[in-house]
Design an enzyme around this catalytic site. Structure first.
Site, PDB file in Angstrom:
ATOM      1  N   TYR A   1       0.799  -1.226   0.000  1.00  0.00           N
ATOM      2  CA  TYR A   1       0.000   0.000   0.000  1.00  0.00           C
ATOM      3  C   TYR A   1       0.835   1.282   0.000  1.00  0.00           C
ATOM      4  CZ  TYR A   1      -4.375  -2.490   0.138  1.00  0.00           C
ATOM      5  OH  TYR A   1      -5.444  -3.281  -0.210  1.00  0.00           O
TER       6      TYR A   1
ATOM      7  N   GLU B   1      -8.681  -6.688   4.746  1.00  0.00           N
ATOM      8  CA  GLU B   1      -7.938  -7.823   4.199  1.00  0.00           C
ATOM      9  C   GLU B   1      -7.265  -8.642   5.298  1.00  0.00           C
ATOM     10  OE1 GLU B   1      -5.515  -5.887   1.250  1.00  0.00           O
ATOM     11  OE2 GLU B   1      -7.311  -5.192   0.187  1.00  0.00           O
TER      12      GLU B   1
END
Length: 393
Positions: free
Chosen positions: A95, A137
Site C-alpha cells: 500500500y 484484508e
C-alpha cells in the site's frame, strides 16, 4: 479521522478526477511498474494492456472523493476489491508503494493545479483508505487461515482429472498436493490460479469460479479457452494445451462476494451466458441437493450446442427437484436469446435472480429483470472488471 478542511479539499477535486482520472491512473501504473517490476507478478497484464485496470482504479478514486464525508458508502466496493486482493496475495507493504506513486502521478498529470494542499489532503485521505483496505484484508486472511483446511496466499494443488465439457470449456479437478482436504466455500466463490509460462518473466494469475457445490476433497474450475489473439487468453490456452492430469498448479483459497444465499427458500432464477454458467453450477447444484423443493428456474444462453457445457448435468439435477424449470437458447439459431417474454414466463419477480455472463448479456438481463418488476435488491451480479451503469430501458 480526516479534518473538515481535508474533506473539503478532496471533494473539490472530484470534477478533476472525473475528467482526468484515467490519465492519472495510467501514469500511476507506468511509474509504479518502472520502479517495482516485481508487482507485475500480481497484476493482470491483459487488463493493463486493455486499460481496464486503469479505468477501474480511476472510478474507485473518484468514488472516494465523492463519498469522502461518509466512506461507509463505498464499503461494499471495498469488500469486493479486498476479496480480489486477498485472492491475489496483496500484502500491507504494497500500500505505501501504491500511495507514493499515485500521488506522484496526480502531481505529474495535473501540474500546478495539484497544489501542495491538494497533494497533502490526498495523502491523508489515501492513508485512511489504505488502512481500511489493510484492516478488511487482514480480517479475511485471518478468517481464511483459521478455517479448517484453510491457508493464506498460494498452495500447490494437483490436477486429479481434466474433463472436456464442451468444444470451448474444460474442467480441472484440483486436489491439495499435500493430501489434505479443502475448505468449505460459499457457492459462487472463485479461486486464483497462478502459473509460470515459459518465456514470460512474471507469474500470471487468473480467477476462476468454483463450478461445483462444495465438496471436502477437491475444487473444480471450468475454463473457457479464449481465442489465440485475445490478450486475456494466455492463461486459459496454457491450461487447455499444456496442463494435464498429474501436473501441479498454485491455487489461492476461495474468495468473492457474488454468492448464493442458501438460507432463502423463495423462488430463485439463474441466468447465465456462455462461460458465465460456471458459478451458476455451484449455486444450482447446492439448491438442488440442499433445498430441492425450492422453486427454481435455470435459463442459459450459448452460441450453439457444441459450446454448451453442463447441459446433461443440469437436466439430471432438474429431474430430481420438485419445482424446477430449465430453458436453453443458442444465439446461432433464430430467436436464440433470452427475452423479456421468457423472463416473464420463468422468473418470479418476488424471488431472487443471479446473473452471470458476458457484459452485454448481463446488462440486458439486469435491465429486463427490472422491466418485469424485480427490485434491484433481488438481482445479484458482479461485473468482473470496471463498474458498469445499467440503463433502465
Amino acid at each position: 479521522m480526516l479534518s473538515e478542511e481535508t474533506r473539503t479539499i478532496i471533494k473539490s477535486t472530484a470534477p478533476v478526477l472525473e475528467e482526468h482520472g484515467v490519465v492519472i491512473t495510467t501514469r500511476f501504473y507506468s511509474r509504479m511498474f518502472e520502479e517495482h517490476p516485481e508487482l507485475l507478478n500480481i497484476f493482470n497484464h491483459a487488463n493493463q494492456a486493455q486499460g481496464r485496470q486503469q479505468t477501474a482504479l480511476a472510478k474507485t478514486v473518484y468514488a472516494a472523493a465523492v463519498h469522502i464525508d461518509n466512506l461507509e458508502e463505498i464499503m461494499p466496493a471495498v469488500v469486493q476489491i479486498a476479496h480480489k486482493h486477498v485472492s491475489l496475495g496483496v500484502k500491507p507493504e504494497h500500500y505505501p508503494i501504491v500511495g507514493a506513486h499515485l500521488l506522484l502521478a496526480m502531481k505529474e498529470v495535473l501540474g500546478d493545479a495539484a497544489t501542495d494542499e491538494i497533494i497533502q489532503a490526498w495523502s491523508d485521505a489515501y492513508g485512511v483508505i489504505a488502512d481500511t483496505f489493510i484492516s478488511v484484508e487482514r480480517s479475511m486472511y485471518q478468517s481464511t487461515a483459521k478455517q479448517e483446511n484453510g491457508w493464506n496466499y498460494f498452495k500447490d494443488f494437483v490436477v486429479a482429472r481434466k474433463v472436456k465439457e464442451s468444444d470451448v470449456i474444460t474442467s480441472f479437478y484440483l486436489k491439495p498436493a499435500d493430501g489434505s482436504n479443502v475448505p468449505t466455500y460459499i457457492p459462487g466463490q472463485y479461486i486464483s490460479v497462478r502459473v509460470s509460462i515459459p518465456g514470460d518473466p512474471y507469474t500470471l494469475i487468473r480467477q476462476y469460479s468454483l463450478s461445483q457445490a462444495s465438496t471436502p476433497d477437491e475444487f473444480r474450475i471450468s475454463v473457457k479457452r479464449e481465442a489465440d489473439n485475445d490478450p486475456n487468453g494466455v492463461v486459459s490456452i496454457h491450461l487447455h494445451e499444456k496442463v494435464n492430469e498429474g501436473d501441479r498448479l498454485e491455487v489461492s483459497a476461495p474468495a468473492g462476494v457474488f454468492v448464493l444465499d442458501a438460507s432463502k427458500t423463495s423462488p430463485v432464477a439463474f441466468l447465465s451466458g456462455g462461460v458465465g454458467i460456471t458459478p451458476m453450477m455451484s449455486m444450482f447444484e447446492t439448491v438442488a441437493t440442499s433445498t430441492p423443493e425450492r422453486p427454481t428456474a435455470f435459463l442459459h444462453g450459448a452460441r450453439n450446442r457444441s459450446q454448451h457445457a453442463f447441459d446433461e448435468d443440469v437436466r439430471s439435477l432438474v429431474e430430481k427437484m420438485e419445482n424446477a424449470s430449465y430453458k436453453t437458447v443458442y444465439s446461432d439459431e433464430e430467436n436464440g436469446f433470452i427475452t423479456r417474454d421468457m423472463l416473464e414466463q420463468y422468473v418470479d419477480p418476488q424471488g431472487e435472480a443471479y446473473v452471470c455472463g458476458p457484459v452485454p448479456f448481463m446488462v440486458a438481463m439486469i435491465r429486463e429483470l427490472r422491466n418485469i418488476g424485480m427490485d434491484d435488491s433481488r438481482i445479484h451480479y458482479e461485473f468482473f472488471g470496471p463498474a458498469m451503469e445499467i440503463p433502465n430501458n
